[in-house]
Design a protein around this motif. Structure first.
Motif, PDB file in Angstrom:
ATOM      1  N   PRO A 108       0.828  -1.206   0.000  1.00 39.02           N
ATOM      2  CA  PRO A 108       0.000   0.000   0.000  1.00 39.02           C
ATOM      3  C   PRO A 108       0.865   1.260   0.000  1.00 39.02           C
ATOM      4  O   PRO A 108       2.042   1.239   0.364  1.00 39.02           O
ATOM      5  N   ARG A 109       0.254   2.353  -0.419  1.00 39.38           N
ATOM      6  CA  ARG A 109       0.930   3.649  -0.337  1.00 39.38           C
ATOM      7  C   ARG A 109       0.932   4.117   1.116  1.00 39.38           C
ATOM      8  O   ARG A 109      -0.021   3.864   1.844  1.00 39.38           O
ATOM      9  N   PRO A 110       1.945   4.833   1.588  1.00 34.16           N
ATOM     10  CA  PRO A 110       3.158   5.263   0.899  1.00 34.16           C
ATOM     11  C   PRO A 110       4.317   4.280   1.046  1.00 34.16           C
ATOM     12  O   PRO A 110       5.437   4.603   0.676  1.00 34.16           O
ATOM     13  N   TRP A 111       4.038   3.075   1.603  1.00 29.72           N
ATOM     14  CA  TRP A 111       5.130   2.132   1.852  1.00 29.72           C
ATOM     15  C   TRP A 111       5.791   1.660   0.554  1.00 29.72           C
ATOM     16  O   TRP A 111       6.953   1.258   0.550  1.00 29.72           O
ATOM     17  N   ASN A 112       5.025   1.715  -0.530  1.00 27.95           N
ATOM     18  CA  ASN A 112       5.611   1.247  -1.789  1.00 27.95           C
ATOM     19  C   ASN A 112       6.629   2.229  -2.368  1.00 27.95           C
ATOM     20  O   ASN A 112       7.275   1.923  -3.380  1.00 27.95           O
ATOM     21  N   ILE A 113       6.794   3.396  -1.754  1.00 19.46           N
ATOM     22  CA  ILE A 113       7.842   4.315  -2.197  1.00 19.46           C
ATOM     23  C   ILE A 113       9.213   3.642  -2.100  1.00 19.46           C
ATOM     24  O   ILE A 113      10.083   3.825  -2.964  1.00 19.46           O
ATOM     25  N   ALA A 114       9.398   2.830  -1.048  1.00 18.28           N
ATOM     26  CA  ALA A 114      10.681   2.138  -0.871  1.00 18.28           C
ATOM     27  C   ALA A 114      10.988   1.213  -2.046  1.00 18.28           C
ATOM     28  O   ALA A 114      12.156   0.971  -2.364  1.00 18.28           O
ATOM     29  N   CYS A 115       9.949   0.702  -2.711  1.00 18.56           N
ATOM     30  CA  CYS A 115      10.172  -0.190  -3.850  1.00 18.56           C
ATOM     31  C   CYS A 115      10.853   0.541  -5.005  1.00 18.56           C
ATOM     32  O   CYS A 115      11.626  -0.065  -5.753  1.00 18.56           O
ATOM     33  N   MET A 116      10.572   1.833  -5.157  1.00 25.35           N
ATOM     34  CA  MET A 116      11.219   2.588  -6.223  1.00 25.35           C
ATOM     35  C   MET A 116      12.701   2.817  -5.912  1.00 25.35           C
ATOM     36  O   MET A 116      13.537   2.845  -6.819  1.00 25.35           O
ATOM     37  N   PHE A 117      13.031   2.970  -4.639  1.00 22.05           N
ATOM     38  CA  PHE A 117      14.443   3.047  -4.265  1.00 22.05           C
ATOM     39  C   PHE A 117      15.143   1.737  -4.614  1.00 22.05           C
ATOM     40  O   PHE A 117      16.233   1.732  -5.207  1.00 22.05           O
ATOM     41  N   LEU A 118      14.496   0.615  -4.267  1.00 22.73           N
ATOM     42  CA  LEU A 118      15.073  -0.692  -4.564  1.00 22.73           C
ATOM     43  C   LEU A 118      15.135  -0.947  -6.070  1.00 22.73           C
ATOM     44  O   LEU A 118      16.032  -1.638  -6.555  1.00 22.73           O
ATOM     45  N   ASN A 119      14.191  -0.379  -6.822  1.00 21.37           N
ATOM     46  CA  ASN A 119      14.192  -0.525  -8.272  1.00 21.37           C
ATOM     47  C   ASN A 119      15.419   0.137  -8.901  1.00 21.37           C
ATOM     48  O   ASN A 119      16.004  -0.381  -9.862  1.00 21.37           O
ATOM     49  N   GLY A 120      15.837   1.273  -8.364  1.00 22.25           N
ATOM     50  CA  GLY A 120      16.992   1.967  -8.922  1.00 22.25           C
ATOM     51  C   GLY A 120      18.309   1.254  -8.678  1.00 22.25           C
ATOM     52  O   GLY A 120      19.254   1.403  -9.466  1.00 22.25           O
ATOM     53  N   LEU A 121      18.399   0.467  -7.600  1.00 23.72           N
ATOM     54  CA  LEU A 121      19.666  -0.188  -7.249  1.00 23.72           C
ATOM     55  C   LEU A 121      20.197  -1.122  -8.338  1.00 23.72           C
ATOM     56  O   LEU A 121      21.368  -1.018  -8.717  1.00 23.72           O
ATOM     57  N   PRO A 122      19.405  -2.060  -8.864  1.00 21.71           N
ATOM     58  CA  PRO A 122      19.952  -2.927  -9.922  1.00 21.71           C
ATOM     59  C   PRO A 122      20.091  -2.220 -11.269  1.00 21.71           C
ATOM     60  O   PRO A 122      21.033  -2.478 -12.020  1.00 21.71           O
ATOM     61  N   LEU A 123      19.174  -1.298 -11.577  1.00 22.50           N
ATOM     62  CA  LEU A 123      19.176  -0.694 -12.914  1.00 22.50           C
ATOM     63  C   LEU A 123      20.379   0.208 -13.149  1.00 22.50           C
ATOM     64  O   LEU A 123      20.809   0.390 -14.292  1.00 22.50           O
ATOM     65  N   GLY A 124      20.943   0.773 -12.094  1.00 22.67           N
ATOM     66  CA  GLY A 124      22.081   1.664 -12.257  1.00 22.67           C
ATOM     67  C   GLY A 124      23.328   0.970 -12.759  1.00 22.67           C
ATOM     68  O   GLY A 124      24.272   1.634 -13.219  1.00 22.67           O
ATOM     69  N   MET A 125      23.368  -0.354 -12.696  1.00 21.39           N
ATOM     70  CA  MET A 125      24.562  -1.092 -13.141  1.00 21.39           C
ATOM     71  C   MET A 125      24.419  -1.667 -14.535  1.00 21.39           C
ATOM     72  O   MET A 125      25.369  -2.261 -15.069  1.00 21.39           O
ATOM     73  N   VAL A 126      23.267  -1.497 -15.162  1.00 22.42           N
ATOM     74  CA  VAL A 126      23.040  -2.086 -16.483  1.00 22.42           C
ATOM     75  C   VAL A 126      23.947  -1.455 -17.534  1.00 22.42           C
ATOM     76  O   VAL A 126      24.537  -2.161 -18.362  1.00 22.42           O
ATOM     77  N   PHE A 127      24.091  -0.131 -17.518  1.00 27.58           N
ATOM     78  CA  PHE A 127      24.888   0.524 -18.552  1.00 27.58           C
ATOM     79  C   PHE A 127      26.325   0.016 -18.541  1.00 27.58           C
ATOM     80  O   PHE A 127      26.912  -0.239 -19.597  1.00 27.58           O
ATOM     81  N   GLY A 128      26.917  -0.114 -17.371  1.00 31.71           N
ATOM     82  CA  GLY A 128      28.298  -0.560 -17.291  1.00 31.71           C
ATOM     83  C   GLY A 128      28.500  -1.946 -17.860  1.00 31.71           C
ATOM     84  O   GLY A 128      29.524  -2.220 -18.511  1.00 31.71           O
ATOM     85  N   LEU A 129      27.540  -2.837 -17.631  1.00 29.62           N
ATOM     86  CA  LEU A 129      27.665  -4.193 -18.172  1.00 29.62           C
ATOM     87  C   LEU A 129      27.561  -4.192 -19.691  1.00 29.62           C
ATOM     88  O   LEU A 129      28.312  -4.889 -20.385  1.00 29.62           O
ATOM     89  N   VAL A 130      26.620  -3.403 -20.224  1.00 25.38           N
ATOM     90  CA  VAL A 130      26.495  -3.317 -21.682  1.00 25.38           C
ATOM     91  C   VAL A 130      27.748  -2.678 -22.280  1.00 25.38           C
ATOM     92  O   VAL A 130      28.287  -3.142 -23.298  1.00 25.38           O
TER      93      VAL A 130
END
Length: 440
Positions: A108-130
């Motif tokens: 539920p909101r606003p607890w799901n805000i933390a999910c967006m923080f967790l979403n950014g953690l893996p995606l920030g490393m994609v460019f370097g691998l490519v």
């Protein structure tokens, strides 16, 4: 083909086809990554507010914080990643990102805000691998410029996908996860093609140096050997990242300040022109075989970009239309931004023959740049309702361009004379650096 196997001689047409497949796969991989990162921005989230801020502002800030932290983590993770594990790591990071979006829909909101923080953690490393699949080759500038085109155009496409899902009746909190599923299949296919990219050939290694996973001592040695010059480049990249973020996040306010309605088609047209110009200018460096000349030209491209921004500001009122002004300032800031990604670090390693990889230097710069980006996001939350934004944009363009010019000149002066030992002769380089037995 086993990506870890030594490359056999090939005809020019075979290499051209391989290069085309490689750049398309890299472009598609990073383009599809945006499908897990940006579609949520198409939603308004009912105008909900928490902690005196809109839910959407909190989601953007949370994801940006996670993405910025990921860049710091990536300094070690990306620089140490063995080639054989890159494809699996890419798919694993995307899977984690999709899981966080599913949790975003469940909590539920606003607890799901933390999910967006967790979403950014893996995606920030994609460019370097490519990027790691593309560096260390005689055609790396062309490949990396093509990769960089993806993040110029993918943002709008991802948001458009999110908007379309909302029109189909998908709930706002579940739309990001649904969008991720749409992009999953093409991303998996693109990574499968990317994983089959041959390792750099002996000729590539002779021309550009061998790129290897780095240890902690390797990283410190590289930083120590070029401390002042690297610091100047990183500072320039920080300023450019801030300027890019301001232009992207406040585009509607800037267009309105110029007296033009912030129509999406106008912005998309200007960005397509910017992307074409940037890819052409930076990609052409692939035709320059001399690493020292190409390195200096790439820094000169940065100087030209900042000079273009200052000229556009000076001529804005008397000569330039709003569309031309936005296009020229976009071209001016993306020329150095993409030069760092595609050429500067690539050629610096090719000259110095340093033990390591360009992805490490890129993440060193990116982590610093995203600190500036986080600052801009907090500024955005504070400045949303504080009047005309164009004067601020003009001031920050002037200040960032002048400081960046000083940084680039410092780097040019530092990396001169005996500090760089060019090894551009294929015979000399081949003798100094034996062909690798395996890229893994």
């Amino acid at each position: 083909m086993n990506p870890a196997a030594p490359s056999a001689p090939r005809s020019a047409s075979a290499w051209s086809l391989q290069a085309l497949w490689t750049v398309l796969a890299a472009f598609a991989t990073y383009f599809c990554m945006y499908g897990f990162r940006k579609p949520y921005a198409a939603a308004e989230y009912g105008g909900a507010e928490y902690f005196d801020l809109t839910l959407k502002s909190l989601l953007v800030t949370a994801q940006t914080l996670g993405y910025a932290l990921s860049k710091f983590i990536g300094i070690r993770v990306i620089s140490e990643m063995p080639p054989a594990r890159r494809a699996g790591a890419l798919l694993g990071l995307i899977a984690v990102a999709e899981l966080t979006l599913i949790l975003f829909g469940i909590l539920p909101r606003p607890w799901n805000i933390a999910c967006m923080f967790l979403n950014g953690l893996p995606l920030g490393m994609v460019f370097g691998l490519v990027m790691s699949f593309l560096e260390g080759r005689q055609i790396s500038e062309a490949l990396l410029a093509g990769l960089c085109a993806s993040f110029i155009v993918a943002d709008g496409a991802a948001k458009a996908a999110g908007a379309q899902l909302l029109k189909l009746g998908i709930a706002e909190d579940w739309m990001p996860a649904a969008a991720g599923l749409l992009f999953a299949a093409p991303l998996i296919a693109a990574v499968a093609v990317l994983a089959r990219t041959p390792a750099p050939s002996p000729a590539d290694t002779a021309a550009r140096s061998e790129r290897v996973p780095m240890t902690r001592s390797d990283r410190w040695a590289m930083l120590h050997s070029g401390s002042v010059g690297l610091a100047a480049i990183v500072c320039m990249y920080l300023l450019t990242t801030i300027l890019r973020s301001v232009r992207a996040d406040f585009a509607a306010e800037i267009w309105r300040g110029l007296g033009v309605p912030a129509a999406p088609d106008t912005f998309v047209t200007s960005e397509m022109l910017v992307a074409a110009g940037v890819v052409l200018c930076n990609g052409c460096l692939v035709f320059i075989s001399g690493n020292l000349i190409a390195f200096r030209l790439s820094l000169s491209t940065c100087l030209a970009g900042f000079a273009l921004i200052l000229a556009a500001i000076a001529l804005r009122s008397s000569v330039l239309s709003p569309f031309l002004f936005m296009t020229l300032t976009g071209l001016g800031l993306y020329l150095p931004y993409v030069a760092v990604h595609a050429s500067i670090f690539e050629r610096l390693l090719a000259i110095t023959r340093g033990r390591g990889n360009a992805a490490f230097l890129m993440y060193l710069a990116d982590s610093t740049g995203y600190l500036g980006y986080v600052g801009i996001m907090f500024f955005k939350n504070w400045a949303d309702h504080r009047g005309e934004f164009l004067p601020f944009y003009l001031r920050i363009c002037e200040l960032a361009s002048l400081l960046s010019l000083a940084c680039v000149i410092t780097s040019l002066l530092y990396f001169s004379g005996s500090r760089l030992q060019p090894q551009d002769s294929p015979k000399q380089s081949a003798a100094a650096t034996p062909p690798p037995e395996s890229s893994s």
